[in-house]
Design an enzyme around this catalytic site. Structure first.
Site, PDB file in Angstrom:
ATOM      1  N   ASP A 110       0.843  -1.633  -0.224  1.00 12.54           N
ATOM      2  CA  ASP A 110       0.044   0.301   0.268  1.00 12.54           C
ATOM      3  C   ASP A 110       0.870   1.105   0.165  1.00 12.54           C
ATOM      4  OD1 ASP A 110      -2.375   2.126   0.827  1.00 12.54           O
ATOM      5  OD2 ASP A 110      -3.581  -0.392   0.744  1.00 12.54           O
ATOM      6  N   ASP A 111       0.423   2.871   0.242  1.00 15.46           N
ATOM      7  CA  ASP A 111       0.980   4.055   0.778  1.00 15.46           C
ATOM      8  C   ASP A 111       2.238   2.968   1.373  1.00 15.46           C
ATOM      9  OD1 ASP A 111      -1.168   5.682  -0.981  1.00 15.46           O
ATOM     10  OD2 ASP A 111      -1.796   5.211   1.062  1.00 15.46           O
ATOM     11  N   GLY A 129       4.740  -0.190  -4.119  1.00 13.44           N
ATOM     12  CA  GLY A 129       3.774   0.261  -3.401  1.00 13.44           C
ATOM     13  C   GLY A 129       3.185   0.773  -3.866  1.00 13.44           C
ATOM     14  N   HIS A 130       2.308   2.343  -2.836  1.00 11.91           N
ATOM     15  CA  HIS A 130       1.647   2.413  -3.707  1.00 11.91           C
ATOM     16  C   HIS A 130       2.080   4.343  -3.706  1.00 11.91           C
ATOM     17  CE1 HIS A 130      -2.539   0.260  -3.460  1.00 11.91           C
ATOM     18  NE2 HIS A 130      -1.603  -0.766  -3.774  1.00 11.91           N
ATOM     19  N   GLY A 131       3.019   4.177  -3.528  1.00  7.94           N
ATOM     20  CA  GLY A 131       3.804   6.081  -3.106  1.00  7.94           C
ATOM     21  C   GLY A 131       3.380   6.641  -2.019  1.00  7.94           C
TER      22      GLY A 131
END
Length: 426
Positions: free
Chosen positions: A246-247, A268-270
């Site tokens: 995730d983030d 990940g999501h940044g």
């Protein structure tokens, strides 16, 4: 010897997961305290039922459990908490040491306030339970209501998250380390792997620094944010490596004066601000992200608000000197965020303004390297782009920018060409 410090020393000497009888011995040599847990002779796996001798402050409890390892884990948790309570009473600098070794604890809340400052030195490996009857709660290890806390030591916190990521038995899953209502804390040189939920949860804190933390979870592990920050101020994250599902870092409502630098993120999501607007008056301001590298992430620098949202604000935000390496959405503002795809898609009432993207360069996995999908009710204001150089990974086609209700201006290199509307055209 340090005459003004308090050292609470664990020396368990176990070989997880095999346990023999264990004795916990307490000793005192003013002004130092320590706890020793020494295995009895014969470190082999218990056969059948086995007596576990517990020597706690001269009180011996004898029991014959059907599952010796279960009782050992309960006792280890008890000893950790007992040591914490003693350290918390010390009027000075206390060191809470967990040396090399592997320990399993079911969960622990280390709660203040304490009389002095505390150093938690984790050198060993701490493992979480894989039993849903035990871990289905919102926290595994938490530190609460403390002033002047340091967590360090080079050790590892293993959430053993695979047992929970797709387990329908849990309505909630625990984060690995929670910092709640903390003033003045430093977390450095700690490894966190495979959390069941967030790896670090920073809530209602002030003046907290996280540096040289290494966070690892598989790219498909759900909601395993590396560092989640909410309702906190003066938070710094430096020189860390984060790989999650995730983030890498999520900055949530009520956060201000957050500085992030030298972080390598991916997968990940940044690095994300939001999502905002789920509740009324959710605000994030004064967030500055600099000198970071994102590798093969779903997003790069992202601001997100719910598709159906309450009034809120994200303002005074900067992203500078960022390297993108095969990132799907390098620069994105999404005011129609709805991961479940079941939202009503009303107009977002979260105002996004005063956002700077400066010297963002690298490769994009998608043609749309810049995507500003802002609210038609409250358009994004004062969006500034400077020296943006994002190309596709194979550089066959040029990248593009898409804008909806985004007002601002671009200077310097424009790759892709800016689609922002000048303020006079609004």
């Amino acid at each position: 010897m340090m005459s003004s410090s308090f050292i609470h020393w664990f020396s368990f000497g176990v070989r997880y997961p095999y346990w023999s009888s264990i004795k916990f011995e307490f000793a005192q040599e003013v002004p130092h305290w320590w706890v020793k847990a020494l295995p009895n002779k014969g470190d082999s796996e218990p056969k059948g039922t086995q007596t576990l001798d517990l020597l706690i402050k001269d009180k011996v409890v004898l029991t014959t459990p059907p599952q010796p390892s279960l009782l050992v884990n309960i006792v280890v948790t008890h000893v950790f908490l007992k040591a914490w309570m003693d350290a918390c009473k010390w009027n000075g600098e206390a060191t809470f040491l967990i040396p090399l070794g592997t320990y399993m604890i079911y969960g622990a809340n280390f709660i203040g306030p304490c009389k002095g400052s505390l150093i938690v030195k984790i050198q060993g490996v701490i493992k979480a339970s894989t039993n849903p009857k035990i871990f289905c709660k919102d926290s595994w290890i938490s530190f609460e209501h403390l002033n002047n806390l340091e967590i360090e030591g080079g050790g590892t916190l293993d959430g053993q998250g695979a047992s929970a990521w797709r387990n329908p038995q849990c309505a909630t899953r625990p984060y690995t380390i929670g910092l709640s209502s903390i003033e003045n804390a430093i977390v450095h040189d700690i490894h966190a792997i495979n959390s069941k939920m967030f790896h670090f949860d920073v809530y209602n804190c002030n003046n907290v620094t996280l540096s040289h933390v290494n966070i690892i979870a598989p790219s498909d592990s759900p909601n395993t944010d590396g560092i989640h920050i909410s309702t906190s101020s003066n938070i710094r994250v430096f020189d860390s490596n984060i790989s999650t599902g995730d983030d890498c870092i999520s900055i949530f409502a009520g956060s201000q004066n957050v500085n992030i630098s030298g972080v390598t993120c991916g997968p990940g999501h940044g690095i994300s601000i939001g999502s905002l607007g789920n509740k009324p008056n959710e605000v994030v301001k004064d967030v500055h992200v600099k000198n970071c590298t994102l590798i093969a992430t779903q997003n790069g620098m992202r601001i997100k608000t719910w598709a159906s949202s309450n009034v809120g604000e994200a303002t005074s935000i900067s992203f500078e000197d960022i390297i993108m390496d095969k990132v799907n959405n390098p620069i994105i503002i999404d005011q129609h965020y709805c991961p479940s795809h079941t939202c009503s898609f009303q107009k977002s009432l979260v105002q996004i303004k005063d956002v700077i993207f400066n010297n963002i360069r690298g490769t994009s996995n998608s043609l749309v390297a810049v995507n500003f999908n802002c609210s038609s009710s409250l358009p994004c204001q004062k969006i500034n782009l400077n020296d943006i150089k994002l190309i596709t990974d194979n550089n066959v086609k040029p990248t593009i920018a898409t804008c909806a209700n985004a007002i601002g201006h671009a200077t310097g290199i424009e790759l892709p060409p800016s689609c922002l509307k000048p303020a006079l055209e609004s």
